[in-house]
Design a protein around this motif. Structure first.
Motif, short mmCIF file in Angstrom:
data_model
loop_
_atom_site.label_atom_id
_atom_site.label_comp_id
_atom_site.label_asym_id
_atom_site.label_seq_id
_atom_site.Cartn_x
_atom_site.Cartn_y
_atom_site.Cartn_z
N HIS A 45 -11.75 -16.66 -72.63
CA HIS A 45 -10.73 -16.93 -71.63
C HIS A 45 -10.11 -18.31 -71.85
O HIS A 45 -8.91 -18.49 -71.66
CB HIS A 45 -11.31 -16.83 -70.21
N ALA A 46 -10.92 -19.27 -72.23
CA ALA A 46 -10.41 -20.63 -72.49
C ALA A 46 -9.43 -20.61 -73.65
O ALA A 46 -8.38 -21.27 -73.60
CB ALA A 46 -11.57 -21.57 -72.78
N ALA A 47 -9.77 -19.87 -74.70
CA ALA A 47 -8.87 -19.78 -75.86
C ALA A 47 -7.56 -19.09 -75.47
O ALA A 47 -6.48 -19.48 -75.92
CB ALA A 47 -9.54 -19.04 -77.00
N LEU A 48 -7.64 -18.07 -74.63
CA LEU A 48 -6.43 -17.38 -74.18
C LEU A 48 -5.55 -18.31 -73.35
O LEU A 48 -4.33 -18.33 -73.51
CB LEU A 48 -6.79 -16.14 -73.35
N LEU A 49 -6.14 -19.07 -72.46
CA LEU A 49 -5.40 -20.01 -71.63
C LEU A 49 -4.73 -21.08 -72.49
O LEU A 49 -3.54 -21.38 -72.33
CB LEU A 49 -6.32 -20.65 -70.59
N ALA A 50 -5.49 -21.64 -73.42
CA ALA A 50 -4.93 -22.67 -74.32
C ALA A 50 -3.81 -22.09 -75.17
O ALA A 50 -2.76 -22.73 -75.36
CB ALA A 50 -6.04 -23.24 -75.21
N THR A 51 -3.99 -20.87 -75.65
CA THR A 51 -2.95 -20.22 -76.45
C THR A 51 -1.69 -20.00 -75.64
O THR A 51 -0.57 -20.26 -76.11
CB THR A 51 -3.47 -18.86 -76.98
N GLY A 52 -1.85 -19.54 -74.39
CA GLY A 52 -0.69 -19.29 -73.53
C GLY A 52 0.08 -20.56 -73.22
O GLY A 52 1.31 -20.59 -73.33
N VAL A 53 -0.63 -21.61 -72.85
CA VAL A 53 0.03 -22.88 -72.52
C VAL A 53 0.71 -23.47 -73.76
O VAL A 53 1.87 -23.90 -73.70
CB VAL A 53 -0.97 -23.88 -71.90
N LEU A 162 3.38 -32.28 -77.43
CA LEU A 162 2.98 -31.61 -76.20
C LEU A 162 2.11 -30.39 -76.47
O LEU A 162 1.15 -30.13 -75.75
CB LEU A 162 4.21 -31.20 -75.40
N THR A 163 2.44 -29.65 -77.52
CA THR A 163 1.63 -28.48 -77.87
C THR A 163 0.23 -28.91 -78.27
O THR A 163 -0.77 -28.32 -77.83
CB THR A 163 2.31 -27.69 -78.99
N ALA A 164 0.13 -29.95 -79.08
CA ALA A 164 -1.18 -30.45 -79.49
C ALA A 164 -1.94 -30.99 -78.28
O ALA A 164 -3.14 -30.73 -78.11
CB ALA A 164 -1.02 -31.54 -80.55
N GLY A 165 -1.24 -31.72 -77.40
CA GLY A 165 -1.88 -32.26 -76.20
C GLY A 165 -2.36 -31.16 -75.26
O GLY A 165 -3.46 -31.22 -74.73
N ALA A 166 -1.52 -30.13 -75.08
CA ALA A 166 -1.91 -29.02 -74.20
C ALA A 166 -3.12 -28.28 -74.77
O ALA A 166 -4.07 -27.95 -74.04
CB ALA A 166 -0.74 -28.03 -74.04
N GLY A 167 -3.14 -28.09 -76.08
CA GLY A 167 -4.27 -27.42 -76.71
C GLY A 167 -5.54 -28.24 -76.58
O GLY A 167 -6.61 -27.71 -76.25
N ALA A 168 -5.43 -29.55 -76.79
CA ALA A 168 -6.61 -30.42 -76.69
C ALA A 168 -7.12 -30.50 -75.24
O ALA A 168 -8.31 -30.42 -74.99
CB ALA A 168 -6.27 -31.82 -77.20
N TRP A 169 -6.19 -30.60 -74.28
CA TRP A 169 -6.58 -30.73 -72.88
C TRP A 169 -7.22 -29.43 -72.37
O TRP A 169 -8.29 -29.47 -71.77
CB TRP A 169 -5.37 -31.10 -72.03
N PHE A 170 -6.58 -28.31 -72.63
CA PHE A 170 -7.14 -27.04 -72.16
C PHE A 170 -8.40 -26.69 -72.92
O PHE A 170 -9.32 -26.05 -72.37
CB PHE A 170 -6.11 -25.90 -72.25
#
Length: 174
Positions: A45-53, A162-170
């Motif tokens: 679920h975490a990977a799905l959320l990070a992928t979506g964001v 932003l994409t890298a930041g969103a992936g790292a944060w999520f």
């Protein structure tokens, strides 16, 4: 005494509305497809959320850069057409006046009033008259790119950051 047209019409914004609708549709479909593809690989679920964001952020920034390039290309084409029309007006203004009158005759005016309208419009603003009537370029419908090419580089770099930041944060939250 001149009359200024003060009515506002939706067609002045139709290009941007069309781009927004197409961009929203593209973003929804591509992000949903990305999430479904990752889900099919049995991701957490975490990977799905990070992928979506990350997909949403990257898609939004990509659309902004794509719209800039598209509008800039249209503006370049319009400027080239205007340069050709300017040269034609300088080379043979009489032929251009006859051409403009012919466009009005094709719209339903008789030859004499068409000649009179063409002559008056060309006296007032020859290039503007030909831009509107012959090329279909008007102030309301012409392409207006963002001022400065540096914005494309800025938005592209921001999209990646932003994409890298969103992936790292999520990724850290999950």
């Amino acid at each position: 005494m001149g009359h200024r047209h003060t009515e506002r019409h939706r067609t002045e914004r139709i290009g941007w509305l069309r781009a927004a609708v197409l961009g929203a549709n593209d973003g929804i479909v591509s992000t949903a497809s990305l999430v479904i593809g990752v889900a099919a690989a049995s991701a957490s679920h975490a990977a799905l959320l990070a992928t979506g964001v990350a997909g949403l952020v990257a898609g939004a920034m990509s659309m902004a850069a794509g719209e800039y390039v598209s509008v800039h290309s249209q503006a370049d084409t319009e400027q080239a057409d205007m340069a050709c029309e300017r040269a034609e007006l300088q080379a043979d203004a009489a032929a251009e006046r006859r051409e403009l009158a012919g466009l009005y005759v094709a719209r339903g005016l008789d030859a004499a009033p068409a000649e009179q309208v063409a002559a008056q419009l060309m006296t007032h603003d020859a290039l503007g008259a030909h831009a509107r009537e012959e090329l279909g370029i008007s102030a309301a419908l012409s392409a207006r790119p963002w001022p400065g090419a540096w914005r494309v580089a800025f938005w592209g770099a921001l999209a990646m950051a932003l994409t890298a930041g969103a992936g790292a944060w999520f990724g850290a939250v999950a």
